[in-house]
Design a protein around this motif. Structure first.
Motif, short mmCIF file in Angstrom:
data_model
loop_
_atom_site.label_atom_id
_atom_site.label_comp_id
_atom_site.label_asym_id
_atom_site.label_seq_id
_atom_site.Cartn_x
_atom_site.Cartn_y
_atom_site.Cartn_z
N GLU A 1 0.83 -1.20 0.00
CA GLU A 1 0.00 0.00 0.00
C GLU A 1 0.87 1.26 0.00
O GLU A 1 0.53 2.26 -0.63
N LEU A 2 1.99 1.21 0.72
CA LEU A 2 2.93 2.33 0.68
C LEU A 2 3.44 2.55 -0.74
O LEU A 2 3.46 3.69 -1.25
N LEU A 3 3.83 1.48 -1.41
CA LEU A 3 4.36 1.60 -2.76
C LEU A 3 3.29 2.07 -3.74
O LEU A 3 3.56 2.88 -4.64
N ARG A 4 2.07 1.58 -3.57
CA ARG A 4 0.98 2.03 -4.43
C ARG A 4 0.86 3.56 -4.39
O ARG A 4 0.65 4.21 -5.41
N GLY A 5 1.00 4.10 -3.21
CA GLY A 5 0.89 5.54 -3.05
C GLY A 5 2.06 6.32 -3.63
O GLY A 5 1.95 7.53 -3.85
N HIS A 6 3.17 5.64 -3.88
CA HIS A 6 4.35 6.31 -4.43
C HIS A 6 4.53 6.09 -5.93
O HIS A 6 5.42 6.70 -6.53
N VAL A 7 3.72 5.22 -6.53
CA VAL A 7 3.84 5.00 -7.98
C VAL A 7 3.40 6.27 -8.71
O VAL A 7 2.27 6.75 -8.52
N ARG A 8 4.27 6.81 -9.52
CA ARG A 8 3.98 8.03 -10.28
C ARG A 8 4.99 8.13 -11.42
O ARG A 8 6.05 7.49 -11.39
N ALA A 9 4.67 8.94 -12.38
CA ALA A 9 5.62 9.22 -13.45
C ALA A 9 6.85 9.90 -12.87
O ALA A 9 6.73 10.81 -12.04
N GLY A 10 8.03 9.44 -13.29
CA GLY A 10 9.28 10.04 -12.84
C GLY A 10 10.01 9.26 -11.77
O GLY A 10 11.21 9.46 -11.57
N ILE A 11 9.32 8.37 -11.06
CA ILE A 11 10.00 7.56 -10.06
C ILE A 11 10.64 6.36 -10.74
O ILE A 11 10.14 5.87 -11.77
N THR A 12 11.74 5.88 -10.21
CA THR A 12 12.38 4.69 -10.76
C THR A 12 11.93 3.45 -9.99
O THR A 12 11.52 3.55 -8.82
N GLY B 1 1.05 6.30 -18.29
CA GLY B 1 0.52 5.28 -19.17
C GLY B 1 1.11 3.91 -18.97
O GLY B 1 0.60 2.92 -19.51
N ASP B 2 2.20 3.80 -18.17
CA ASP B 2 2.76 2.49 -17.82
C ASP B 2 1.85 1.78 -16.82
O ASP B 2 1.01 2.40 -16.15
N VAL B 3 2.06 0.48 -16.69
CA VAL B 3 1.57 -0.26 -15.53
C VAL B 3 2.76 -0.99 -14.92
O VAL B 3 3.67 -1.41 -15.63
N ILE B 4 2.75 -1.12 -13.60
CA ILE B 4 3.83 -1.83 -12.92
C ILE B 4 3.23 -2.86 -11.98
O ILE B 4 2.34 -2.56 -11.18
N SER B 5 3.71 -4.09 -12.11
CA SER B 5 3.35 -5.16 -11.18
C SER B 5 4.44 -5.24 -10.12
O SER B 5 5.63 -5.39 -10.46
N ILE B 6 4.04 -5.13 -8.87
CA ILE B 6 4.98 -5.13 -7.74
C ILE B 6 4.70 -6.36 -6.89
O ILE B 6 3.61 -6.51 -6.35
N ASP B 7 5.69 -7.23 -6.79
CA ASP B 7 5.61 -8.45 -5.99
C ASP B 7 6.52 -8.25 -4.79
O ASP B 7 7.65 -7.78 -4.93
N CYS B 8 6.03 -8.62 -3.60
CA CYS B 8 6.75 -8.31 -2.36
C CYS B 8 6.63 -9.47 -1.38
O CYS B 8 5.56 -10.08 -1.28
N GLY B 9 7.71 -9.75 -0.68
CA GLY B 9 7.68 -10.78 0.35
C GLY B 9 8.43 -10.33 1.59
O GLY B 9 9.38 -9.55 1.51
#
Length: 272
Positions: free
Chosen positions: A31-42, A94-102
């Motif tokens: 949920e933290l990462l979802r909130g940080h996904v934006r254009a310009g972040i790596t 316009g990208d999508v990113i799949s984030i897998d976390c453990g």
């Protein structure tokens, strides 16, 4: 803990509670990462945020160093389905990113994944994400004590097939999870019901549909990790870790234990 045939691991209630702790670390990190996904972040910046979140919670990243994997998350963009290595790639609108976390707590694992749009994405991609996430929930909802693993598989496939001509990856599956991140049994995203190990109390499974806009055929890039679609069309990936208790289903990596989604599907909630 005890082992059934074929190495299937059955946890005690206390061990499941430890997995819930790990699951909450994973859920909150995503949920933290979802909130940080934006254009310009790596993707590497997202990875650093994830590692800090996991370690600040007193947990250890499951992925970092796993068979040599260099990140705390898998960051898979657009036609990358799973196992993308985080690094210098900059996300664009316009990208999508799949984030897998453990994460690991007290030796026990949690594992989950989300797919997040970067700004506005085409309608077919939005629908792909919806279908993939709903298929995951339908698979989890199909599980019940006394059932079989492929009851989950069949429910995932039936939902996806009913929504259109999507590709469902066959060479990559969900899995058992507990004292290790990947354990027997495999949980395919397709197949006939009523097969595989029986679903019993103390078994924990990660359900993770990987669905594409086109082909199910994929290849691994030269980095020996990143899985991409052969036709270049985009993919989505959602995952949760869950278990079954005497009172119902408990999604260990969902912040609310899965209560909202399970109730909407008519499934008893079994969290403690």
């Amino acid at each position: 803990m005890r082992l059934l045939d074929r190495g299937v691991e059955i946890k005690t209630p206390d061990q499941i509670d430890a997995m819930r702790k790990a699951g909450l670390v994973v859920g909150r990190t995503l949920e933290l990462l979802r909130g940080h996904v934006r254009a310009g972040i790596t993707t590497g910046e997202l990875d650093a945020l994830a590692e800090d979140s996991i370690r600040s919670a007193g947990a250890t990243p499951s992925f970092l160093g796993y068979h040599g994997f260099p990140g705390s998350i898998c960051a898979s963009v657009n036609d990358e389905v799973v196992h993308g290595i985080p690094g210098d790639r900059v996300l664009t609108d316009g990208d999508v990113i799949s984030i897998d976390c453990g994460a690991i707590v007290e030796g026990w694992h949690g594992d989950a994944a989300i797919t997040v749009p970067v700004g506005a994405v085409p309608d077919d991609v939005t629908e792909l994400m919806r279908v993939t996430e709903e298929a995951m929930w339908r698979g989890i909802a199909a599980a019940h004590l006394g059932g079989r693993v492929t009851d989950i598989s069949h429910a995932v496939e039936r939902y996806v097939r009913g929504q259109g001509g999507y590709g469902i990856l066959e060479d990559y599956t969900g899995h058992g999870i507990g004292s290790a991140m990947h354990q027997p049994p495999n949980v395919p995203n397709y197949g006939r019901p009523g097969k595989g190990p029986r679903l019993v109390e103390g078994l924990a499974l990660a359900v993770e549909p990987m669905v594409t806009l086109g082909t199910k055929e994929v290849s691994v890039l030269e980095d020996d990790w990143t899985v991409v679609t052969d036709d270049g069309r985009w993919a989505a990936h959602f995952e949760h870790t869950f278990t079954l208790t005497p009172t119902g289903t408990w999604v260990l990596t969902a912040i609310d234990g899965g209560e909202h989604q399970l109730t909407a599907l008519g499934v008893p909630f079994g969290g403690r």
